[in-house]
Write an enzyme that holds these catalytic residues in place. Structure first.
Site, PDB file in Angstrom:
ATOM      1  N   LYS A  77      38.374  54.576  44.011  1.00 38.22           N
ATOM      2  CA  LYS A  77      39.623  54.070  44.012  1.00 38.22           C
ATOM      3  C   LYS A  77      39.954  52.701  43.203  1.00 38.22           C
ATOM      4  O   LYS A  77      38.934  52.015  43.485  1.00 38.22           O
ATOM      5  CB  LYS A  77      40.263  53.821  45.366  1.00 38.22           C
ATOM      6  CG  LYS A  77      41.637  53.525  45.609  1.00 38.22           C
ATOM      7  CD  LYS A  77      42.203  53.584  46.920  1.00 38.22           C
ATOM      8  CE  LYS A  77      43.529  52.921  47.265  1.00 38.22           C
ATOM      9  NZ  LYS A  77      43.994  52.932  48.652  1.00 38.22           N
ATOM     10  N   SER A 152      47.828  55.672  50.134  1.00 41.98           N
ATOM     11  CA  SER A 152      47.775  55.115  48.850  1.00 41.98           C
ATOM     12  C   SER A 152      46.637  55.765  48.011  1.00 41.98           C
ATOM     13  O   SER A 152      46.736  55.571  46.752  1.00 41.98           O
ATOM     14  CB  SER A 152      47.775  53.559  48.717  1.00 41.98           C
ATOM     15  OG  SER A 152      46.693  53.161  49.475  1.00 41.98           O
ATOM     16  N   SER A 176      45.813  55.272  54.376  1.00 46.90           N
ATOM     17  CA  SER A 176      45.734  55.657  52.971  1.00 46.90           C
ATOM     18  C   SER A 176      44.558  56.599  52.651  1.00 46.90           C
ATOM     19  O   SER A 176      44.783  57.114  51.510  1.00 46.90           O
ATOM     20  CB  SER A 176      45.517  54.483  52.193  1.00 46.90           C
ATOM     21  OG  SER A 176      46.989  53.904  51.876  1.00 46.90           O
TER      22      SER A 176
HETATM   23  N1  GLN Z   1      51.165  53.565  53.807  1.00 47.82           N
HETATM   24  C1  GLN Z   1      50.651  52.415  54.183  1.00 47.82           C
HETATM   25  C2  GLN Z   1      51.461  51.118  53.762  1.00 47.82           C
HETATM   26  O1  GLN Z   1      51.950  51.266  52.747  1.00 47.82           O
HETATM   27  C3  GLN Z   1      49.113  52.486  54.233  1.00 47.82           C
HETATM   28  C4  GLN Z   1      48.647  52.173  53.012  1.00 47.82           C
HETATM   29  C5  GLN Z   1      47.221  51.894  52.968  1.00 47.82           C
HETATM   30  O2  GLN Z   1      46.331  52.529  54.107  1.00 47.82           O
HETATM   31  N2  GLN Z   1      46.668  51.312  52.245  1.00 47.82           N
HETATM   32  O3  GLN Z   1      50.965  50.007  53.887  1.00 47.82           O
END
Ligand code: GLN
Length: 476
Positions: A77, A152, A176
């Protein structure tokens, strides 16, 4: 592109039907063929091929000398540092920035003969649940390209979905890795907080962040976790606990106790199809001899608010280093230092990141600290205590990943709160620092998937791998 497991790849290399070079060439072709899905930020094509050739030579000279991950091609990532390669966290503010060192996870991958094929698109600074917040534009779900892949780590999940690599490294601060894996029909694990070093992972919320893995096959994911886990002098929050040989210790005969959070599966907003496929999975496990223990989790309404207060607070502090001076993007408006900082941050950060920096700064500000930040910390403790209580009765807890299937790209842009609320089931693991895994439920509405989630006590990832190995057998 065939979907080999690591074992199959090793067998094929041994019997000469493929080489690392031919395999890597096929993966690169898969990337070429799916450009419209917007999966990769950078493809390290020539380098991956050079690595592949070098590994073929090494293997032909002495097959017994190969590392544990020989045969594995992995994507990372765009928040994970790889020395000499651009890393931007999906943000304009880091455009052009090249990492000066390897993250510990990347160093460990390379030392065990894995190949890194490229960096994957993600929500900016890993803030999002849909991959719509990236400065490179949204990633598309291969199963239905009008829809989100989740986020994400959306690019990470789709990189496996399109078979451009065996597995992907993502990061999971609130779901994410697990949620996009489920939305793309794959397995995703977030390990225990402190299992994998965060050295070289661009920070979003440091007390929540963990590197996680997306893949198709339990044994391969278990092996990859084994390699990247363990003590690291560069991250004092990493545990010194011995790392088990997860991949060798997978037991599909262990009849453990599973807590079932019924009120989550029966939530009024729960999609009926997801609910019924989840219940089918649980029924299967019951028939296999697992003991099901109905459990209740009371603090559901406080999960999302406390998560977003704490993570935005940590993010507002972590992201203060991006000022137009030290890294990446610098504005041309630079009459003095103050305007340079201001203009670089205004132009460099996207809307969602700015929203969270402001929210986080607000909840930490004098007068509001007690009302928001401190309260959220207390709730975090309550949630941890509630989960610990549930784990006195069971070994694993089952709950959904999401209430619904992935949404159409663009549908959620107007309403951040609705998106935040969609994280309700995944943030528990990060609030508590416990491991969680998602297993796909099979395709439903619009040809898309969601998943079922399993949680275990800290450092008991083995239970999770045992469970997904069983579910894999069921799915076959
Ligand atoms: N959707 C969550 C956020 O926006 C989780 C994001 C993540 O795990 N990086 O904070």
């Amino acid at each position: 592109m065939p979907r080999y497991t690591l074992k199959e790849i090793r067998n094929k290399i041994e019997n000469g039907s493929i080489s690392m070079e031919s395999l890597t060439t096929e993966y690169l072709q898969a990337i070429e063929d799916t450009k419209e899905l917007n999966v990769y930020v950078n493809v390290f094509g020539n380098e991956a091929l050079a690595q592949a050739r070098a590994l073929d030579i090494k293997f032909n000279a002495n097959p017994s000398q190969m590392g544990k991950l020989f045969g594995a091609v992995v994507s990372i990532k765009d928040v994970i540092c790889y020395q000499g390669h651009e890393v931007t966290a999906g943000s304009k503010i880091l455009s052009g920035f090249k990492s000066l060192y390897n993250s510990t996870a990347v160093a460990k991958l390379l030392s065990e003969d894995a190949i890194i094929i490229g960096s994957t698109n993600c929500d900016e600074f890993a803030m999002g649940s849909s991959n719509e917040n990236s400065s490179y534009g949204p990633v598309r779900n291969m199963d239905n390209p009008d829809f989100i892949p989740g986020g994400s780590s959306g690019g990470a999940a789709v990189s496996v979905q399109i078979d451009s690599c065996l597995m992907a490294l993502g990061s999971d601060t609130g779901g994410s890795v697990r949620q996009p894996a489920a939305y793309c029909g794959l397995i995703g694990i977030k390990p225990t907080y402190g299992r994998v070093s965060r050295h070289g992972l661009i920070a979003y919320a440091s007390s929540f962040d963990q590197i996680g893995i997306v893949g198709r096959n339990t044994e391969d994911i278990a092996l990859l976790l084994e390699v990247i886990s363990g003590a690291d002098e560069y991250d004092s929050t990493v545990s010194n606990k011995m790392v088990p040989e997860y991949s060798k210790d997978i037991r599909t005969d262990k009849k453990i106790k599973i807590g079932v959070l019924n009120s989550f599966f029966n939530h009024p907003k729960m999609n009926e199809e997801i609910k019924s496929s989840s219940l089918k999975v649980l029924k299967y496990l019951e028939n296999e001899g697992f003991t099901m223990v109905p459990q209740e989790f009371i603090n559901i309404d406080y999960l999302v608010p406390s998560y977003y207060v704490l993570t935005t607070a940590e993010a507002s502090s972590n992201l203060s280093r991006f000022d137009g001076i030290k890294f990446g993007y610098r504005s041309n408006t630079n009459s003095n230092l103050e305007t340079l900082y201001r203009a670089s941050r205004t132009e460099g950060f996207g809307m969602e990141v700015k929203r969270r920096i402001m929210l986080g700064t607000f909840v930490l500000s004098s007068g509001y600290y007690d009302a928001y930040f401190e309260k959220a910390q207390k709730i975090r403790t309550l949630v941890k205590e509630e989960i610990e209580r549930l784990f006195t009765e069971v070994d694993v807890i089952a709950l959904p990943i999401s209430m619904d299937y992935p949404w159409k790209i663009g549908d959620s842009n107007q309403d951040p709160v609705t998106v935040y609320l969609s994280d309700v089931f995944t943030v528990i693991a990060n609030l508590c620092g416990i491991p969680g895994i998602s297993f796909p439920l099979g395709r439903g509405k619009n040809n898309l998937s969601s998943g079922i989630q399993l949680l275990s006590k800290k450092f008991e990832e083995q239970h999770l791998f045992n469970m997904t190995a069983i579910l894999q057998n069921m799915a076959q």
